[in-house]
Design an enzyme around this catalytic site. Structure first.
Site, PDB file in Angstrom:
ATOM      1  N   ASP A  63       0.955  -1.232  -0.138  1.00 57.36           N
ATOM      2  CA  ASP A  63      -0.125   0.031  -0.144  1.00 57.36           C
ATOM      3  C   ASP A  63       0.657   1.396   0.075  1.00 57.36           C
ATOM      4  OD1 ASP A  63       0.781  -0.174   2.611  1.00 57.36           O
ATOM      5  OD2 ASP A  63      -1.068   0.042   3.579  1.00 57.36           O
ATOM      6  N   SER A  64       2.248   1.211   0.093  1.00 59.56           N
ATOM      7  CA  SER A  64       3.084   2.326  -0.363  1.00 59.56           C
ATOM      8  C   SER A  64       2.725   2.756  -1.794  1.00 59.56           C
ATOM      9  CB  SER A  64       4.841   1.628  -0.257  1.00 59.56           C
ATOM     10  OG  SER A  64       4.839   0.569  -1.235  1.00 59.56           O
ATOM     11  N   ASP A 105      -0.904  -6.135  -0.302  1.00 56.83           N
ATOM     12  CA  ASP A 105      -1.480  -5.618   0.870  1.00 56.83           C
ATOM     13  C   ASP A 105      -2.834  -5.376   1.076  1.00 56.83           C
ATOM     14  OD1 ASP A 105       0.825  -5.291   2.473  1.00 56.83           O
ATOM     15  OD2 ASP A 105       1.262  -3.003   1.863  1.00 56.83           O
ATOM     16  N   LYS A 155      -0.681  -9.476   2.933  1.00 50.80           N
ATOM     17  CA  LYS A 155      -0.187  -8.860   4.091  1.00 50.80           C
ATOM     18  C   LYS A 155      -0.992  -7.740   4.778  1.00 50.80           C
ATOM     19  CE  LYS A 155       3.530  -5.988   3.850  1.00 50.80           C
ATOM     20  NZ  LYS A 155       3.016  -4.888   4.363  1.00 50.80           N
ATOM     21  N   GLU A 162      -0.992  -5.356   8.759  1.00 49.30           N
ATOM     22  CA  GLU A 162      -0.016  -4.918  10.014  1.00 49.30           C
ATOM     23  C   GLU A 162      -0.659  -5.096  10.984  1.00 49.30           C
ATOM     24  OE1 GLU A 162       0.332  -0.476   8.999  1.00 49.30           O
ATOM     25  OE2 GLU A 162       1.133  -0.902   6.967  1.00 49.30           O
ATOM     26  N   GLU A 214       9.573  -3.909  10.408  1.00 50.43           N
ATOM     27  CA  GLU A 214       9.978  -2.590   9.708  1.00 50.43           C
ATOM     28  C   GLU A 214      10.391  -1.892  10.724  1.00 50.43           C
ATOM     29  OE1 GLU A 214       7.112  -1.072   7.147  1.00 50.43           O
ATOM     30  OE2 GLU A 214       8.100   0.929   6.870  1.00 50.43           O
TER      31      GLU A 214
HETATM   32  O1  KIV Z   1       3.364  -0.876   1.481  1.00 48.91           O
HETATM   33  C1  KIV Z   1       4.700  -1.518   1.402  1.00 48.91           C
HETATM   34  O2  KIV Z   1       5.389  -1.484   0.347  1.00 48.91           O
HETATM   35  C2  KIV Z   1       5.268  -2.286   2.543  1.00 48.91           C
HETATM   36  C3  KIV Z   1       6.822  -2.704   2.568  1.00 48.91           C
HETATM   37  C4  KIV Z   1       7.558  -1.519   2.712  1.00 48.91           C
HETATM   38  C5  KIV Z   1       7.054  -3.517   3.563  1.00 48.91           C
HETATM   39  O3  KIV Z   1       4.713  -2.625   3.451  1.00 48.91           O
END
Ligand code: KIV
Length: 280
Positions: A47-48, A86, A116, A118, A185
């Site tokens: 989600d970056s 994510d 993924k 959090e 992280e």
């Molecule tokens: O959203 C993302 O790119 C991430 C990574 C930096 C681990 O969670």
């Protein structure tokens, strides 16, 4: 060629000798094709993308539909890497049932092989529900960008005895809930080393030192797309921003000078009575 599975990835930690896992983010089919060809083990549609693709200040605006769209794009570019997508902010925090529904969409519509999310202890019920339905989960503890307003910014997590103890609990909760690996992280190297030894599942570090079972970087950071963004944990393996600006600048100059397109870039109609001449 088949995509790496959860079993392949778990075997990498369990192997003798263990093999390190290389993970990188991607957000579209072109980047996916490139990182896959380079031999990464796991590709993360993070989600970056809220920051590096959409231009927001944090990841909180990203929707489940955004993740599905980019997941689908990336999946088309991959041949052999494992694809993790994510779960974005507010797509899993409400209830375990909501988490399962969202994860199901990432698999069915977004091409994800795993998802993924959090959080440690607080996210354990969501992880359990998703894993029980047969969807592999990657945990993510330490700095969790979706909680940026609660943690007060982008800070190293787990410094000091109490914070380290809480992170230890989070790591164990994620493993016990059934996650097959966990991202650490911005965690001190000493604590990340300890967690890596403590857990059976692989740890994937970002700003967590060299002793994790694998590493992850955002592709734009690794390739140097943005010279103004350089946190301590990023290593730039290229400075593509400069290369790209130079290339586009040359294109602009050539268009203005009438140098591009040249003869080899043109089409002609051989039946036309006369050839078109350059007019300037
Ligand atoms: O959203 C993302 O790119 C991430 C990574 C930096 C681990 O969670």
């Amino acid at each position: 060629m088949s995509h790496k599975t959860v079993l392949d990835l778990r075997r990498m930690k369990a192997g003798n000798p263990p093999e390190k896992i290389a993970m990188v983010t991607a957000y579209d089919a072109t980047m996916a094709r490139i990182v896959d060809a380079a031999g990464v083990d796991m590709v993360l549609v993070g989600d970056s993308l809220g920051m590096v693709i959409q231009g927001h200040e944090d990841t909180l605006q990203v929707t489940l539909d955004d993740m599905i769209y980019h997941g689908r794009c990336v999946r088309r570019g991959l041949r052999r890497a494992h694809l993790t997508v994510d779960l974005p902010f507010m797509s899993y925090q409400v209830s375990a049932e909501q988490a399962l529904r969202s994860a199901g969409r990432l698999v069915q519509e977004g091409g994800a092989q795993s998802v993924k999310l959090e959080g440690g202890v607080r996210s354990a019920p969501a992880i359990e529900a998703i894993v029980r339905a047969g969807i592999p989960v990657v945990g993510h503890i330490g700095l969790t960008p979706q909680s940026v307003h609660a943690t007060g910014g982008w800070r190293v997590q787990g410094r000091g005895a109490d914070a380290a103890a809480a992170l230890r609990e989070d790591a164990l909760a994620v493993q016990e809930a059934g996650a097959f690996c966990v991202v650490l992280e911005m965690v001190p190297t000493e604590l990340a080393t300890e967690l890596t030894a403590l857990l059976d599942i692989p740890t994937i570090g970002i700003g967590a030192g060299p002793n994790c079972d694998g590493q992850v970087l955002v592709c734009n950071d690794l390739l140097g797309f943005d010279e103004s963004f350089k946190p301590r944990f990023v290593k730039r393996y290229a400075t593509l921003q400069d290369t790209m600006i130079d290339a586009v600048r040359t294109y602009v100059e050539e268009v203005r000078a009438g140098v591009f397109p040249a003869e080899e870039h043109c089409f002609h109609d051989k039946r036309a009575p006369s050839r078109v001449q350059r007019i300037y």
